[in-house]
Design a protein around this motif. Structure first.
Motif, short mmCIF file in Angstrom:
data_model
loop_
_atom_site.label_atom_id
_atom_site.label_comp_id
_atom_site.label_asym_id
_atom_site.label_seq_id
_atom_site.Cartn_x
_atom_site.Cartn_y
_atom_site.Cartn_z
N ALA A 144 0.82 -1.19 0.02
CA ALA A 144 -0.09 0.04 -0.22
C ALA A 144 1.01 1.42 0.16
N PRO A 145 0.89 1.87 -1.16
CA PRO A 145 1.55 3.49 -0.94
C PRO A 145 0.46 4.21 -0.62
N LEU A 146 0.93 4.89 0.59
CA LEU A 146 0.30 6.00 1.24
C LEU A 146 0.93 7.21 1.38
N GLU A 147 0.29 8.34 0.92
CA GLU A 147 0.81 9.77 1.07
C GLU A 147 0.55 10.15 2.40
N TYR A 148 1.37 11.08 3.09
CA TYR A 148 1.18 11.61 4.12
C TYR A 148 1.53 13.21 4.03
N PHE A 149 1.04 13.89 5.02
CA PHE A 149 1.06 15.52 5.00
C PHE A 149 1.61 15.89 6.45
N ARG A 205 2.63 13.79 11.53
CA ARG A 205 2.21 13.42 10.11
C ARG A 205 0.76 13.04 10.29
N TYR A 206 0.29 12.87 9.20
CA TYR A 206 -1.18 12.64 9.14
C TYR A 206 -1.55 11.96 7.70
N PRO A 207 -2.21 10.82 7.49
CA PRO A 207 -2.61 10.17 6.15
C PRO A 207 -3.20 11.25 5.09
N ALA A 208 -3.12 11.24 4.16
CA ALA A 208 -3.67 12.04 3.05
C ALA A 208 -5.14 11.39 2.80
N SER A 209 -5.20 10.33 2.73
CA SER A 209 -6.52 9.54 2.08
C SER A 209 -6.66 8.35 2.93
N LYS A 210 -7.93 7.89 2.85
CA LYS A 210 -8.22 6.36 3.03
C LYS A 210 -7.47 5.43 2.20
N LEU A 211 -7.46 4.19 2.54
CA LEU A 211 -6.78 3.00 1.72
C LEU A 211 -7.80 2.46 1.26
N LYS A 212 -8.04 2.20 -0.15
CA LYS A 212 -9.28 1.40 -0.77
C LYS A 212 -8.73 -0.09 -0.63
N LEU A 213 -9.48 -1.06 -0.30
CA LEU A 213 -9.46 -2.37 -0.27
C LEU A 213 -10.11 -3.02 -1.39
N ALA A 214 -11.27 -2.69 -1.45
CA ALA A 214 -12.07 -3.51 -2.62
C ALA A 214 -13.29 -2.63 -2.74
N ASP A 215 -13.88 -2.77 -4.06
CA ASP A 215 -15.26 -2.53 -4.21
C ASP A 215 -16.31 -3.23 -3.50
N LEU A 216 -17.34 -2.39 -3.20
CA LEU A 216 -18.43 -3.36 -2.25
C LEU A 216 -19.68 -3.65 -3.03
N ASP A 217 -19.69 -4.77 -3.49
CA ASP A 217 -20.94 -5.42 -4.31
C ASP A 217 -21.74 -5.78 -3.16
N TYR A 218 -23.07 -4.91 -3.25
CA TYR A 218 -24.15 -5.27 -2.12
C TYR A 218 -24.76 -6.79 -2.38
N GLU A 247 -2.06 -11.17 6.49
CA GLU A 247 -2.08 -10.61 7.73
C GLU A 247 -1.33 -9.34 8.09
N ALA A 248 -0.56 -9.06 6.78
CA ALA A 248 0.50 -7.74 7.05
C ALA A 248 0.08 -6.86 5.85
N ILE A 249 0.53 -5.46 6.21
CA ILE A 249 0.68 -4.62 5.15
C ILE A 249 1.61 -4.04 5.06
N LEU A 250 2.24 -4.07 3.85
CA LEU A 250 3.55 -3.19 3.62
C LEU A 250 3.14 -1.77 3.19
N ILE A 251 3.54 -0.62 4.15
CA ILE A 251 3.37 0.60 3.73
C ILE A 251 4.25 1.37 3.29
N ILE A 252 4.06 1.67 2.14
CA ILE A 252 5.06 2.60 1.49
C ILE A 252 4.65 4.16 1.69
N TRP A 253 5.04 4.83 2.63
CA TRP A 253 4.91 6.05 3.01
C TRP A 253 5.46 7.08 1.97
N TYR A 254 4.97 8.14 1.57
CA TYR A 254 5.57 9.01 0.85
C TYR A 254 4.84 10.57 1.17
#
Length: 160
Positions: A26-31, A38-51, A64-71
């Motif tokens: 997960a590449p995640l931007e911060y400000f 620091r605070y995250p710039a946005s939410k992290l989309k995981l999947a579209d929700l099909d009702y 079980e893990a997420i590699l976060i690439i903060w930029y």
């Protein structure tokens, strides 16, 4: 994916990020806030929700893990491997709250504030939902900014 050692300092737009067999990438931007935090710039989309065919929790969180690439300003500054399994109990409760709302024909009433870490982020388009004649906004399942902020705080990032 480029080797981990060479990612720091690179432009995020020049890096090839491939799926991993062992963790979610997960590449995640911060400000920075005025106080230097620091605070995250946005939410992290995981999947579209099909009702009508909601993704299973185990498929949504197949790693079980997420590699976060903060930029920051398009430059990669930090890499962190965060274990989502530490929070599976809360993520599971959030998932079942969202699923229950959909199953009861109440998808149109879902609010991101109803859950702690996993959100059903609203999109503009409206669609049919199960067990109701009311249209509901399309949604995507996201890790909320509040949760990403918790991760940032736990990783102990220093202030400017």
């Amino acid at each position: 994916m480029d080797s981990f050692e060479t990612l720091i300092g690179k432009n995020i737009n020049e890096v090839v990020l491939n799926e991993s067999d062992t963790f979610f990438v997960a590449p995640l931007e911060y400000f920075y806030k005025n106080c230097g935090k620091r605070y995250p710039a946005s939410k992290l989309k995981l999947a579209d929700l099909d009702y009508f065919d909601m993704i299973d929790f185990t498929e949504l969180f197949k790693f079980e893990a997420i590699l976060i690439i903060w930029y920051f300003e398009d430059v990669i500054t930090d890499l962190e491997l965060y274990y989502l399994s530490n929070d599976f109990d809360i993520l599971l409760m959030d998932y079942y709250y969202i699923k229950k709302s959909i199953d009861e024909g109440e998808a149109h009433k879902l609010r991101e504030g109803d859950t702690k870490y996993l959100g059903a982020s609203r999109l503009d388009e409206k669609v049919l939902q199960p067990n109701s004649d009311k249209l509901a906004n399309k949604r995507e399942l996201v890790l909320k900014k509040k949760y990403l902020q918790k991760i940032l705080n736990e990783l102990g990032f220093k202030y400017l």
